[in-house]
Motif scaffolding. Structure first.
Motif, PDB file in Angstrom:
ATOM      1  N   PRO A 257     -17.430  31.830  -6.841  1.00 38.84           N
ATOM      2  CA  PRO A 257     -16.249  30.970  -6.629  1.00 38.84           C
ATOM      3  C   PRO A 257     -14.970  31.560  -7.211  1.00 38.84           C
ATOM      4  CG  PRO A 257     -17.746  29.984  -8.225  1.00 38.84           C
ATOM      5  CD  PRO A 257     -18.482  31.120  -7.616  1.00 38.84           C
TER       6      PRO A 257
ATOM      7  N   THR B 173     -14.227  34.755  -7.240  1.00 41.20           N
ATOM      8  CA  THR B 173     -13.803  35.751  -6.252  1.00 41.20           C
ATOM      9  C   THR B 173     -13.164  35.072  -5.052  1.00 41.20           C
ATOM     10  OG1 THR B 173     -15.553  37.280  -6.951  1.00 41.20           O
ATOM     11  CG2 THR B 173     -14.595  37.626  -4.768  1.00 41.20           C
ATOM     12  N   ALA B 174     -13.779  33.999  -4.583  1.00 46.17           N
ATOM     13  CA  ALA B 174     -13.224  33.262  -3.445  1.00 46.17           C
ATOM     14  C   ALA B 174     -11.838  32.715  -3.766  1.00 46.17           C
ATOM     15  CB  ALA B 174     -14.166  32.129  -3.051  1.00 46.17           C
TER      16      ALA B 174
ATOM     17  N   TYR C  77      -9.260  35.529  -3.736  1.00 45.00           N
ATOM     18  CA  TYR C  77      -8.941  35.885  -2.353  1.00 45.00           C
ATOM     19  C   TYR C  77      -7.948  34.877  -1.774  1.00 45.00           C
ATOM     20  CZ  TYR C  77      -9.896  37.454   2.447  1.00 45.00           C
ATOM     21  OH  TYR C  77      -9.785  37.946   3.723  1.00 45.00           O
ATOM     22  N   TRP C  78      -8.233  33.609  -1.964  1.00 41.56           N
ATOM     23  CA  TRP C  78      -7.389  32.533  -1.456  1.00 41.56           C
ATOM     24  C   TRP C  78      -5.973  32.630  -2.028  1.00 41.56           C
ATOM     25  CZ3 TRP C  78      -7.526  28.388   1.860  1.00 41.56           C
ATOM     26  CH2 TRP C  78      -6.592  27.384   1.650  1.00 41.56           C
TER      27      TRP C  78
ATOM     28  N   LEU D 191     -16.448  41.838  -2.865  1.00 40.48           N
ATOM     29  CA  LEU D 191     -17.122  40.762  -2.151  1.00 40.48           C
ATOM     30  C   LEU D 191     -18.634  40.948  -2.209  1.00 40.48           C
ATOM     31  CD1 LEU D 191     -14.814  40.412   0.987  1.00 40.48           C
ATOM     32  CD2 LEU D 191     -14.794  39.042  -1.100  1.00 40.48           C
TER      33      LEU D 191
ATOM     34  N   LEU E  50     -19.317  36.631   3.967  1.00 38.97           N
ATOM     35  CA  LEU E  50     -18.387  36.006   3.030  1.00 38.97           C
ATOM     36  C   LEU E  50     -16.954  36.318   3.427  1.00 38.97           C
ATOM     37  CD1 LEU E  50     -17.714  34.474   0.439  1.00 38.97           C
ATOM     38  CD2 LEU E  50     -17.998  36.638  -0.825  1.00 38.97           C
ATOM     39  N   TRP E  51     -16.685  37.592   3.745  1.00 38.04           N
ATOM     40  CA  TRP E  51     -15.336  37.981   4.177  1.00 38.04           C
ATOM     41  C   TRP E  51     -14.937  37.194   5.426  1.00 38.04           C
ATOM     42  CZ3 TRP E  51     -13.558  43.711   3.570  1.00 38.04           C
ATOM     43  CH2 TRP E  51     -12.168  43.783   3.720  1.00 38.04           C
TER      44      TRP E  51
ATOM     45  N   GLN F 238     -16.025  34.269   6.431  1.00 41.04           N
ATOM     46  CA  GLN F 238     -15.793  32.853   6.103  1.00 41.04           C
ATOM     47  C   GLN F 238     -14.461  32.668   5.389  1.00 41.04           C
ATOM     48  OE1 GLN F 238     -17.609  30.196   6.869  1.00 41.04           O
ATOM     49  NE2 GLN F 238     -19.444  31.135   7.707  1.00 41.04           N
ATOM     50  N   LEU F 239     -14.178  33.522   4.413  1.00 41.83           N
ATOM     51  CA  LEU F 239     -12.917  33.414   3.684  1.00 41.83           C
ATOM     52  C   LEU F 239     -11.730  33.655   4.614  1.00 41.83           C
ATOM     53  CD1 LEU F 239     -13.839  35.352   0.412  1.00 41.83           C
ATOM     54  CD2 LEU F 239     -13.365  32.899   0.599  1.00 41.83           C
TER      55      LEU F 239
ATOM     56  N   LEU G 102     -13.058  25.624  -0.438  1.00 41.85           N
ATOM     57  CA  LEU G 102     -13.616  26.868  -0.968  1.00 41.85           C
ATOM     58  C   LEU G 102     -14.928  26.624  -1.712  1.00 41.85           C
ATOM     59  CD1 LEU G 102     -10.529  28.787  -2.388  1.00 41.85           C
ATOM     60  CD2 LEU G 102     -11.966  29.480  -0.474  1.00 41.85           C
TER      61      LEU G 102
ATOM     62  N   THR H 282     -18.440  28.560  -0.795  1.00 45.36           N
ATOM     63  CA  THR H 282     -19.257  29.406  -1.671  1.00 45.36           C
ATOM     64  C   THR H 282     -20.682  28.886  -1.775  1.00 45.36           C
ATOM     65  OG1 THR H 282     -18.484  28.193  -3.638  1.00 45.36           O
ATOM     66  CG2 THR H 282     -17.286  30.188  -3.019  1.00 45.36           C
TER      67      THR H 282
END
Length: 215
Positions: A102, A104-105, A108-109, A146, A172-173, A175-176, A199, A203
Motif C-alpha cells: 500500500p 508503494t501504491a 505511485y498515486w 512494483l 499491479l502497474w 491496476q494503478l 487504493l 492493493t
C-alpha cells in the motif's frame, strides 16, 4: 543564466555544469508550459526558448527537436517516479500506510496526481520501449519497485499468478495506471478523493498486507 547567445565560460567542469543546468531549466520550462496549457501538445521549441530567455537555436543545441525534448522528459518522469516508489521502503512510511504494497501504491498515486501532464506523457508518447532490452533504466527501476511490492513476504498471503514471475508486477502497474487514468479523466465517481480511498481495495487484490512494516 548567461546572457542570450553568449558562450559559457570557465573551466571544462564549470561549463559542463552550466550546460547541464540550462538543460534542466529547459525541461522545467517545458513542464511549466504544459501545466499552463493543459498538456504537452502545444509545446514548441520557441515557447521553451522564450520561457528561459534564449533563442531557438540555443535550445536546438540541447535537443534535436520536440520529440527529443519529450523523450528526455519521459526519462525525467520515470526517474522521479522511481524516487517516489523507493521512499515506500522507509519503515516509517510502511507503518503509516500498512505495509510495502500500500505504501508503494500511495507513492505511485501521489506522483501521478502531482504532475498529471507529465504522467500522461510518460505513458502515451509513441515508440517508447517497455519490457525490452531497450527500456530505460529509470523505467526499469519503477518496474523493480512494483515487483518488490508484490513479492512474497512473511505475514502476507499472495495469489499465484499463472503466467510468469513478472505477472504480478505487470498487473499491479495496470491496476494503478487504470485507476489513475480514470480519475484524471473524470470517469470515477467521487473523483480523486474517492479514487485515493480505492487504493486500499486495489492493493487487497494482490494479497493481505501485513499490519507492520518489514525491516
Amino acid at each position: 543564466m548567461p546572457p542570450e547567445g553568449k558562450r559559457i565560460k570557465g573551466s571544462a567542469c564549470a561549463r559542463a555544469e552550466a550546460r547541464e543546468q540550462l538543460r534542466a531549466e529547459l525541461l522545467t520550462a517545458a513542464r511549466a508550459i504544459a501545466t499552463e496549457s493543459d498538456g504537452f501538445d502545444g509545446i514548441t521549441m520557441r515557447s521553451v526558448a522564450d520561457r528561459v530567455g534564449y533563442t531557438v537555436p540555443i535550445v536546438y543545441q540541447y535537443f534535436a527537436g520536440k520529440r527529443a525534448l519529450l523523450l528526455d522528459l519521459v526519462d525525467v518522469g520515470f526517474t522521479e517516479l522511481a524516487e517516489h516508489l523507493d521512499r515506500a521502503r522507509c519503515p516509517t512510511i510502511q507503518q503509516r500506510e500498512g505495509g510495502l504494497l500500500p505504501a508503494t501504491a500511495m507513492a505511485y498515486w501521489q506522483f501521478a496526481m502531482a504532475d498529471p501532464h507529465l504522467y500522461r506523457l510518460m505513458h502515451t508518447l509513441p515508440e517508447v520501449p517497455f519490457g525490452t532490452a531497450d527500456t530505460s533504466a529509470p523505467a526499469r527501476a519503477c518496474f523493480e519497485a512494483l515487483r518488490r511490492a508484490v513479492a512474497p513476504e512473511p505475514g502476507r498471503q499472495v495469489h499465484e499468478w499463472a503466467h510468469d514471475e513478472d505477472a504480478a508486477a505487470d498487473l499491479l502497474w495496470a491496476q494503478l495506471h487504470g485507476l489513475v487514468g480514470l480519475v484524471l479523466d473524470g470517469r470515477v465517481k467521487g473523483g480523486g478523493e474517492r479514487g485515493r480511498l480505492l487504493l486500499a481495495d486495489l492493493t487487497r487484490l494482490f494479497g493481505s498486507p501485513t499490519a507492520t512494516a518489514s525491516g
